[in-house]
Design a protein around this motif. Structure first.
Motif, PDB file in Angstrom:
ATOM      1  N   ASP A   6       0.846  -1.185   0.000  1.00  0.00           N
ATOM      2  CA  ASP A   6       0.000   0.000   0.000  1.00  0.00           C
ATOM      3  C   ASP A   6       0.883   1.237   0.000  1.00  0.00           C
ATOM      4  OD1 ASP A   6      -1.756   2.027   0.440  1.00  0.00           O
ATOM      5  OD2 ASP A   6      -2.909   0.970   1.954  1.00  0.00           O
ATOM      6  N   THR A 192      -5.538   9.418   5.917  1.00  0.00           N
ATOM      7  CA  THR A 192      -5.768   8.007   6.206  1.00  0.00           C
ATOM      8  C   THR A 192      -6.893   7.902   7.227  1.00  0.00           C
ATOM      9  OG1 THR A 192      -3.481   7.356   5.762  1.00  0.00           O
ATOM     10  CG2 THR A 192      -4.775   5.898   7.163  1.00  0.00           C
ATOM     11  N   TYR A 210     -12.736   3.047   1.101  1.00  0.00           N
ATOM     12  CA  TYR A 210     -12.554   2.014   0.077  1.00  0.00           C
ATOM     13  C   TYR A 210     -13.050   2.505  -1.275  1.00  0.00           C
ATOM     14  CZ  TYR A 210     -12.520  -2.621  -2.089  1.00  0.00           C
ATOM     15  OH  TYR A 210     -12.260  -3.686  -2.923  1.00  0.00           O
ATOM     16  N   SER A 255      -7.340   2.532   0.657  1.00  0.00           N
ATOM     17  CA  SER A 255      -6.863   1.990   1.926  1.00  0.00           C
ATOM     18  C   SER A 255      -7.430   2.768   3.104  1.00  0.00           C
ATOM     19  CB  SER A 255      -5.336   2.030   1.971  1.00  0.00           C
ATOM     20  OG  SER A 255      -4.886   3.374   1.942  1.00  0.00           O
ATOM     21  N   SER A 274      -8.815  -1.881   4.919  1.00  0.00           N
ATOM     22  CA  SER A 274      -7.808  -2.689   4.235  1.00  0.00           C
ATOM     23  C   SER A 274      -6.769  -3.232   5.201  1.00  0.00           C
ATOM     24  CB  SER A 274      -7.128  -1.866   3.140  1.00  0.00           C
ATOM     25  OG  SER A 274      -6.636  -0.649   3.664  1.00  0.00           O
ATOM     26  N   HIS A 275      -6.616  -2.581   6.348  1.00  0.00           N
ATOM     27  CA  HIS A 275      -5.646  -2.996   7.367  1.00  0.00           C
ATOM     28  C   HIS A 275      -6.363  -3.053   8.702  1.00  0.00           C
ATOM     29  CE1 HIS A 275      -2.441  -2.096   4.444  1.00  0.00           C
ATOM     30  NE2 HIS A 275      -3.131  -1.001   4.186  1.00  0.00           N
TER      31      HIS A 275
END
Length: 383
Positions: A6, A192, A210, A255, A274-275
Motif C-alpha cells: 500500500d 488516512t 474504500y 486503503s 484494508s488494514h
C-alpha cells in the motif's frame, strides 16, 4: 495471507527486524550475519542450510518454524528461540497487521463465520480470559504488542484522521450513507481514515475510504448492495458476505485502517478496512486509536462508547502545553447538545486553554470535513 502493498501506508521495518522471507534472504545473502537481528514469524523450514552456517550470536527468533537441527544449532550459537505455539488460532509473534481476507478466511464455507480465524480467536479468548492462566495472558500481551509495532510501521508518515461512532448504525440508513461519504471525502483529501474497525458508523467510514478511488456512482451501488443485510445480527456470516460481494465487484479499493478488539467479540471487524489491527485488550486498542489520529478526530453520533472516546481524546488535549492539540469535530448538534450533551462539557473543559480553538460542533458530515480543514488551516497560519 500477506498484507497487501500500500503506497499510501508505507510498511517499514527497522534495520534489525526481519518480518518476511525475502528480508531474511537479503540479510543472509553471501554469508551475511544475523547477529542482533529479530526474526519475527518467518517460516524458516526451507532455510536449514543457511541457519546452520549463519552467525546468529544475539539473534532472536520469534515464532519462526524451523527444522529441529536448525533450532538446536542456532541456540547453541547464542541465539534465543521462541518457538511457535501449537494449536493457537492466531500468531502472537506476527509481523504485520491483519488483512480482511486473513481474519475472514473460511467465510465461504458451510460453517460461515464460525469457521474463520476471527471467530476462533474470539472463542479462544472467551475460554482463557477468566482462567488466570499466566501463559494465555502472556500470549495475549505478546500478540497485542506485536500488532502495535506493526501498526506503527504501517502508519509511518501517514496523516491519520480518526472517525468514531456507534456500532448500531444500520446499513441502508441516511446516517450510514453520510458516514460513508465522510470517509470518501477524507480519503480523497489524502488523509488516512482510521476507525474502531467494527460495524455501524465505523464500517461506513471504512467503506467510504474504500470507494475513494472509484467514480461517485460506485459508492451509491455499494450502499445498495450492503443494505440487503442491514446489521451483523442475527447473522455475521451474511453481513460479512455482503461486504465481500462489494470488494469482489470492485477490487483494489482505497486503503484505510480499522482497530477492532476481541474484547467485544460479538462485534465482528468490518471487511472494508484494508488494514485491521485487532487487539485482545480493549484499553490498548482505544488508547492506540486516538493516539495515532494525528490529524484529528471526528465523532459521529454514538452512545456510551463514543462519549468515552470524546473525553479520552479531550484529556491529553486539555493538558497539552507544548504542541498543538489535535482537532476534535463533533457531528450532530442535537445529538451532542440534547440527547447526550457532551458538547457543553467539552466546551467548558476547553475554555481558556489551547484546545479551545481546536474543537468544533457541526450539523452534517459535509460540514465536518470543512471544520477539520478550517482548524488545521488556522493552526498552519499561526505557525
Amino acid at each position: 495471507m500477506s498484507t497487501p502493498t500500500d503506497p499510501a501506508l508505507p510498511s517499514t521495518t527497522t534495520d534489525h527486524e526481519i518480518e518476511t522471507l525475502a528480508e531474511f534472504d537479503r540479510v543472509t545473502a553471501d554469508g551475511g550475519s544475523l547477529t542482533g537481528h529479530r526474526v519475527q514469524a518467518v517460516d524458516l523450514t526451507a532455510r536449514t542450510s543457511t541457519l546452520l552456517d549463519a552467525d546468529v550470536q544475539g539473534a532472536i527468533f520469534l515464532g519462526c518454524p524451523m527444522e529441529p537441527e536448525a533450532a538446536a544449532r542456532v541456540r547453541a550459537r547464542g541465539a534465543l528461540v521462541f518457538p511457535p505455539v501449537p494449536g493457537l488460532p492466531f500468531d502472537p509473534y506476527r509481523g504485520h497487521v491483519y488483512a480482511p481476507g486473513e481474519l475472514f478466511a473460511g467465510l465461504a464455507s458451510e460453517e460461515g463465520y464460525e469457521a474463520t480465524p476471527d471467530a476462533r480467536a474470539y472463542d479462544w479468548f472467551q475460554r482463557t480470559k477468566a482462567d488466570g492462566d499466566v501463559f494465555a495472558s502472556m500470549l495475549r500481551a505478546v500478540h497485542d504488542d506485536s500488532v502495535s509495532d506493526a501498526l506503527d510501521e504501517l502508519l509511518t508518515g501517514a496523516r491519520v484522521v480518526g472517525v468514531m461512532g456507534g456500532h448500531a448504525m444500520a446499513r441502508g440508513t441516511e446516517a450510514y450513507e453520510g458516514a460513508a461519504r465522510l470517509g470518501r471525502t477524507l480519503a480523497r483529501a489524502g488523509l488516512t481514515v482510521a476507525t474502531g474497525g467494527g460495524p455501524g458508523a465505523m464500517e461506513a467510514a471504512n467503506l467510504g475510504a474504500y470507494a475513494a478511488p472509484f467514480d461517485d456512482p460506485m459508492l451509491t451501488e455499494a450502499l445498495q448492495l450492503v443494505a440487503k443485510c442491514p446489521s451483523f445480527t442475527p447473522s455475521v456470516t451474511e453481513w460479512a458476505r455482503a461486504a465481500f460481494e462489494v470488494r469482489d465487484r470492485w477490487p483494489d479499493g482505497g486503503s484505510s485502517v480499522g482497530i477492532p478488539t476481541w474484547f467485544y467479540g460479538h462485534e465482528p471487524p468490518n471487511p472494508f478496512a484494508s488494514h485491521l489491527a485487532k487487539y485482545f485488550a480493549n484499553a490498548t486498542r482505544e488508547d492506540g486509536l486516538l493516539a495515532r489520529s494525528n490529524a484529528g478526530v471526528i465523532f459521529l453520533p454514538g452512545a456510551a462508547g463514543t462519549v468515552q472516546e470524546i473525553f479520552d481524546n479531550a484529556t491529553p488535549n486539555y493538558y497539552e502545553s507544548r504542541g498543538e492539540p489535535t482537532p476534535m469535530v463533533l457531528v450532530g448538534r442535537a445529538h451532542w447538545t440534547e440527547e447526550l450533551p457532551a458538547w457543553p462539557l467539552l466546551q467548558a473543559l476547553a475554555r481558556g486553554r489551547s484546545m479551545e480553538s481546536r474543537i468544533a460542533l457541526v450539523d452534517t458530515v459535509e460540514e465536518a470535513g470543512e471544520a477539520l480543514k478550517r482548524i488545521a488551516g488556522s493552526s498552519a497560519g499561526q505557525d
